[in-house]
Design an enzyme around this catalytic site. Structure first.
Site, PDB file in Angstrom:
ATOM      1  N   TYR A  69       0.826  -1.224   0.000  1.00 24.33           N
ATOM      2  CA  TYR A  69       0.000   0.000   0.000  1.00 24.33           C
ATOM      3  C   TYR A  69       0.858   1.271   0.000  1.00 24.33           C
ATOM      4  CZ  TYR A  69      -4.236  -2.725   0.313  1.00 24.33           C
ATOM      5  OH  TYR A  69      -5.271  -3.585  -0.005  1.00 24.33           O
ATOM      6  N   GLN A 103     -14.957   2.991  -6.587  1.00 24.18           N
ATOM      7  CA  GLN A 103     -14.407   1.808  -5.925  1.00 24.18           C
ATOM      8  C   GLN A 103     -12.910   2.031  -5.674  1.00 24.18           C
ATOM      9  OE1 GLN A 103     -15.898  -2.039  -7.871  1.00 24.18           O
ATOM     10  NE2 GLN A 103     -16.312  -0.505  -9.443  1.00 24.18           N
ATOM     11  N   HIS A 121     -14.724   1.646  -1.194  1.00 21.27           N
ATOM     12  CA  HIS A 121     -13.682   0.737  -0.710  1.00 21.27           C
ATOM     13  C   HIS A 121     -12.595   1.466   0.076  1.00 21.27           C
ATOM     14  CE1 HIS A 121     -14.914  -2.026  -4.277  1.00 21.27           C
ATOM     15  NE2 HIS A 121     -15.715  -2.167  -3.250  1.00 21.27           N
ATOM     16  N   CYS A 129      -5.764   2.640  13.053  1.00 20.10           N
ATOM     17  CA  CYS A 129      -5.225   1.576  13.906  1.00 20.10           C
ATOM     18  C   CYS A 129      -6.042   0.289  13.687  1.00 20.10           C
ATOM     19  CB  CYS A 129      -5.338   1.990  15.371  1.00 20.10           C
ATOM     20  SG  CYS A 129      -4.819   0.690  16.491  1.00 20.10           S
ATOM     21  N   ASN A 223     -15.905   1.457 -21.199  1.00 18.64           N
ATOM     22  CA  ASN A 223     -14.867   0.473 -20.894  1.00 18.64           C
ATOM     23  C   ASN A 223     -14.347  -0.036 -22.229  1.00 18.64           C
ATOM     24  OD1 ASN A 223     -13.388  -1.851 -20.052  1.00 18.64           O
ATOM     25  ND2 ASN A 223     -14.612  -1.912 -18.175  1.00 18.64           N
TER      26      ASN A 223
END
Ligand code: BV8
Ligand code: ZN
Length: 250
Positions: A69, A103, A121, A129, A223
């Protein structure tokens, strides 16, 4: 995709009173932010995103997951919103009621001017934490961007010394109830839902276009590839977001 189709889609957008734009990782692809499945290079290449983006993976190897991340946050920090994000912000500003539901965990919609996108999301910029949920500061940009696969030991919570985790929704975790309710409410009352750059594979987000369709809204998909959402779409615009969306709002 023909000019006529784009003109007709632009006309649908121009006459819509309330529009929901639902985005997935594809809308950030042209900013150089890899889509979810492409976000696994280097050491992470051997992992399956759906295994890495889970509470179990973080429990078993917090430094590997936190490192992934950190790498993704560094990538987003170096990225810039693309013409697709800017067009989404223009749609939101132009229609009487425009709601952006994403998302994605990046902040490119915000940096393109979208006022308050609904993050289904979570976000790369809201660590907390893992023990007491106390919000944690977003780590400063590291000098050398964490390379592919570099483990980074997560920081500790200032309140309880628990491990800090990314502020995203992992597989097997419930979506933030308020965000999901707001997204479903917007989809069930809009007259046009534009779904952009999502593979339509991840639930319950993938159900949102169906909610709009069942409520009588027109569903438009942007798309370059076919997705399971083709079945729900009244209009399928086969092309990249940074090209198609600006053509709709010009
Ligand atoms: C939950 C954050 C229950 C982390 C992500 C049925 C109902 C409910 C749940 C399930 C269900 N069936 C299965 C499940 C479980 C699971 C699920 O959906 N699994 C799938 C794989 C089958 N769902 C969950 O676990 C969800 N939680 O349901 O909990 C619960 C309830 C109560 C209490 C406890 C538990 C949580 C799901 C959220 C997971 N987190 N992200 C992170 O980012 O690290 S999802 C993640 O994957 C992304 O956010 C993205 O939304 C999704 C898909 O990734 P990608 O495919 O890369 O991206 P995208 O889908 O957007 O695809 C890219 C598309 O862009 C492609 O179509 C491509 O063609 C297109 N594209 C490419 N370039 C461009 C482009 N488009 C336009 N322009 C371009 N230039
Ligand atoms: Zn804590």
């Amino acid at each position: 995709m023909g000019q006529r189709m784009v003109r007709e889609a632009g006309a649908l957008l121009a006459q819509a009173r309330s529009v929901v734009v639902l985005t997935g990782a594809g809308v950030s692809a042209e900013s150089g932010v890899p889509t979810f499945r492409d976000a696994l290079t280097g050491l992470w290449r051997s992992f399956d995103a759906q295994r890495l983006a889970t509470p179990e993976a973080f429990r078993d190897d917090p430094a590997l997951v936190w490192g992934w991340y950190e790498w993704r946050r560094a990538t987003v920090r170096q990225a810039r919103p693309n013409a697709g994000h800017l067009a989404v912000a223009a749609i939101e500003a132009r229609v009487p009621s425009g709601v952006v539901v994403t998302q994605n965990v990046d902040d490119l919609h915000e940096r393109a001017g979208s006022v308050a996108p609904i993050h289904l999301h979570g976000s790369l910029f809201a660590p907390r934490c893992s023990a007491c949920a106390h919000p944690a500061p977003v780590p400063d940009e590291v000098a050398e961007e964490p390379g592919d696969g570099r483990r980074v030991v997560p920081p500790r919570c200032a309140r309880c010394a628990g491990l800090v985790r990314p502020g995203v929704v992992w597989f097997g975790e419930a979506l933030p109830a308020m965000a999901l309710e707001a997204a479903v409410e917007a989809a069930s009352t809009c007259d046009l839902l534009v779904t952009v750059g999502t593979s339509g594979l991840v639930y319950p987000a993938a159900e949102i276009p169906q909610v709009a369709a069942r409520s009588g809204a027109t569903v438009m998909q942007v798309n370059p590839e076919q997705t399971p959402l083709d079945a729900d779409a009244d209009v399928n615009l086969r092309g990249p977001a940074a090209q198609v969306l600006p053509a709709l709002v010009q």
